[in-house]
Design a protein around this motif. Structure first.
Motif, short mmCIF file in Angstrom:
data_model
loop_
_atom_site.label_atom_id
_atom_site.label_comp_id
_atom_site.label_asym_id
_atom_site.label_seq_id
_atom_site.Cartn_x
_atom_site.Cartn_y
_atom_site.Cartn_z
N GLY A 15 31.99 -1.62 -9.11
CA GLY A 15 31.97 -2.30 -7.84
C GLY A 15 30.92 -0.48 -7.67
N LYS A 16 30.83 0.21 -8.08
CA LYS A 16 29.80 1.56 -7.78
C LYS A 16 28.77 1.19 -7.24
CE LYS A 16 30.41 3.46 -11.74
NZ LYS A 16 31.45 2.05 -12.89
N THR A 17 28.72 0.76 -7.96
CA THR A 17 26.85 0.21 -7.43
C THR A 17 26.77 -0.43 -5.38
OG1 THR A 17 26.37 0.48 -9.43
CG2 THR A 17 24.75 0.11 -7.58
N ALA A 18 27.46 -1.36 -5.98
CA ALA A 18 27.56 -1.50 -4.02
C ALA A 18 28.52 -1.03 -3.50
CB ALA A 18 28.78 -2.80 -4.66
N SER A 47 17.01 -0.82 -8.33
CA SER A 47 17.00 -1.97 -8.19
C SER A 47 17.56 -2.53 -6.38
CB SER A 47 17.28 -3.39 -9.13
OG SER A 47 18.25 -3.15 -9.89
N SER A 48 19.18 -2.50 -6.48
CA SER A 48 19.38 -2.92 -5.86
C SER A 48 19.45 -2.38 -3.92
CB SER A 48 20.87 -2.36 -5.84
OG SER A 48 21.22 -0.99 -5.64
N LEU A 49 18.13 -1.44 -4.17
CA LEU A 49 18.02 -0.90 -3.11
C LEU A 49 16.07 -0.92 -2.66
CD1 LEU A 49 19.71 2.74 -2.63
CD2 LEU A 49 19.60 0.93 -1.15
N GLY A 50 16.23 -2.09 -3.67
CA GLY A 50 14.58 -2.67 -3.34
C GLY A 50 12.90 -1.99 -4.57
N ILE A 51 13.70 -1.67 -5.53
CA ILE A 51 12.55 -0.53 -5.87
C ILE A 51 12.62 -1.63 -7.41
CG2 ILE A 51 11.73 1.41 -7.64
CD1 ILE A 51 13.18 3.31 -5.51
N ASP A 52 11.33 -2.37 -7.25
CA ASP A 52 10.99 -2.90 -8.71
C ASP A 52 10.99 -2.25 -10.29
OD1 ASP A 52 11.39 -5.38 -7.28
OD2 ASP A 52 9.69 -5.38 -6.49
N ASN A 53 10.53 -2.69 -11.17
CA ASN A 53 10.03 -2.25 -12.40
C ASN A 53 10.81 -0.54 -12.56
OD1 ASN A 53 8.73 -4.91 -12.88
ND2 ASN A 53 7.14 -4.34 -11.28
N ALA A 54 12.03 -0.28 -12.24
CA ALA A 54 11.84 1.12 -12.77
C ALA A 54 11.85 1.37 -14.00
CB ALA A 54 13.39 0.81 -12.33
N ASP A 55 11.84 0.77 -15.29
CA ASP A 55 11.75 0.80 -16.24
C ASP A 55 10.13 1.17 -16.65
OD1 ASP A 55 14.42 1.05 -16.81
OD2 ASP A 55 14.04 -1.16 -17.80
N LYS A 227 27.09 -9.81 -4.40
CA LYS A 227 26.56 -9.95 -5.86
C LYS A 227 25.22 -10.52 -5.90
CE LYS A 227 30.69 -10.80 -8.16
NZ LYS A 227 31.48 -11.90 -8.98
N GLU A 228 25.31 -11.46 -4.33
CA GLU A 228 23.76 -11.73 -4.01
C GLU A 228 22.57 -10.87 -4.03
OE1 GLU A 228 24.85 -16.70 -3.56
OE2 GLU A 228 24.55 -16.08 -1.84
N CYS A 229 23.79 -10.01 -2.92
CA CYS A 229 22.38 -8.98 -2.24
C CYS A 229 21.24 -8.07 -2.93
CB CYS A 229 22.77 -8.40 -1.10
SG CYS A 229 24.58 -6.88 -1.42
N THR A 230 22.56 -7.81 -4.31
CA THR A 230 21.84 -6.88 -5.22
C THR A 230 20.43 -7.44 -6.27
OG1 THR A 230 23.03 -7.71 -7.18
CG2 THR A 230 23.87 -5.56 -5.41
N ALA A 231 20.27 -8.72 -5.82
CA ALA A 231 19.28 -9.49 -6.47
C ALA A 231 18.19 -9.22 -5.72
CB ALA A 231 19.77 -10.87 -7.01
N PHE A 232 18.28 -9.83 -4.37
CA PHE A 232 17.28 -9.59 -3.92
C PHE A 232 16.77 -8.30 -2.97
CE2 PHE A 232 18.92 -14.24 -3.39
CZ PHE A 232 17.96 -14.45 -3.46
#
Length: 261
Positions: A15-18, A47-55, A227-232
């Motif tokens: 859970g480091k990222t959380a 991505s968990s902080l809302g930035i899409d398409n990081a790659d 877990k769910e919130c990171t997906a959003f």
């Protein structure tokens, strides 16, 4: 005075990222100026902080390190993105996975990230750095640039086994590269206290390490919503602000602020 905190554990899935995302937003909600640096090539914090398409991003931690090694002129502000919950982000993507070979041959290779942190830290109260689950040269760069380390652990025997190895790595970095580095504390994460097994492990963890290292009083409970919130791409505060996990992260935020900055 600003504080740079690495969120590290060589074991994955703890859970480091959380902790990185929710602690950073919690600090921002308390009026602190906060930046996070994603130092994991999986880019989960990004991505968990809302930035899409990081790659697809051009300016990331990997491109900064590459340009720092080749001594190309860099505009630091180009590497900082902004989150709608009040946190600044230096993003990361899969390109970081291939950086160890380039870093290995660089001059002052352990201080490449510190070149960034030293130039921006006066603008923030806290800089949190999310590490990958391995002790590679990028992670060494993180520890060299940090003031302290928060170690998330699970209530499991495997997590306890890896903890001693991580503490040895932190000690080695402190002796050889970064004299100011300290352990901020251990946060017990993804806890289910209804089982005697986990209660037993938590007791052993506090007995083994509590005398030498701060173990945060609050424990973060296991939760599907966490877990769910990171997906959003949002924090637990925005996804389930009245839930038990959000309340736990509020307490962790208070403990971190009370510890200094």
């Amino acid at each position: 005075m600003s504080k740079v905190i690495a969120i590290a554990n060589q074991k994955g899935g703890v859970g480091k990222t959380a902790v990185s995302s929710n602690l950073s937003v919690g600090l921002a909600m308390n009026g602190k100026k906060v930046m996070v640096i994603d130092a994991d090539p999986q880019g989960n914090l990004t991505s968990s902080l809302g930035i899409d398409n990081a790659d697809e991003l051009e300016n990331t931690l990997a491109s900064f390190i590459e340009r720092e090694i080749t001594e190309r002129q860099i505009e630091l502000s180009e590497y900082i993105m902004h989150n709608e919950e009040g946190v600044d982000i230096m993003p990361c993507n899969i390109k970081l996975a291939g950086m160890d070979y380039m870093i290995m041959n660089a001059l002052s290779r352990e201080y490449l990230l510190d070149a960034f942190v030293s130039n921006v830290r006066d603008k923030y109260d806290y800089i949190l750095i999310d590490c990958s689950p391995s002790l590679n040269l990028v992670t060494i760069n993180v520890l060299t640039a940090s003031d302290s380390v928060i170690i998330p652990v699970e209530a499991s025997y495997l997590s306890m086994t890896g903890l001693q190895q991580l503490l040895a790595s932190i000690g080695s970095t402190k002796r050889k590269l970064n004299r100011k580095l300290e352990v901020e504390g251990i946060v017990i994460n993804k806890v289910n206290t209804r089982t005697n097994h986990e209660k037993d492990i938590i007791g052993k963890l506090r007995e083994a390490y509590g005398g030498q290292i701060k173990i945060f009083d609050v424990m973060i409970p296991e939760s599907v919503r966490a877990k769910e919130c990171t997906a959003f791409g949002v924090s637990i505060y925005k996804y389930d602000g009245k839930g038990k996990v959000a309340k736990s992260f509020e307490e962790l935020t208070r403990e971190v602020m009370e510890h200094g900055c």
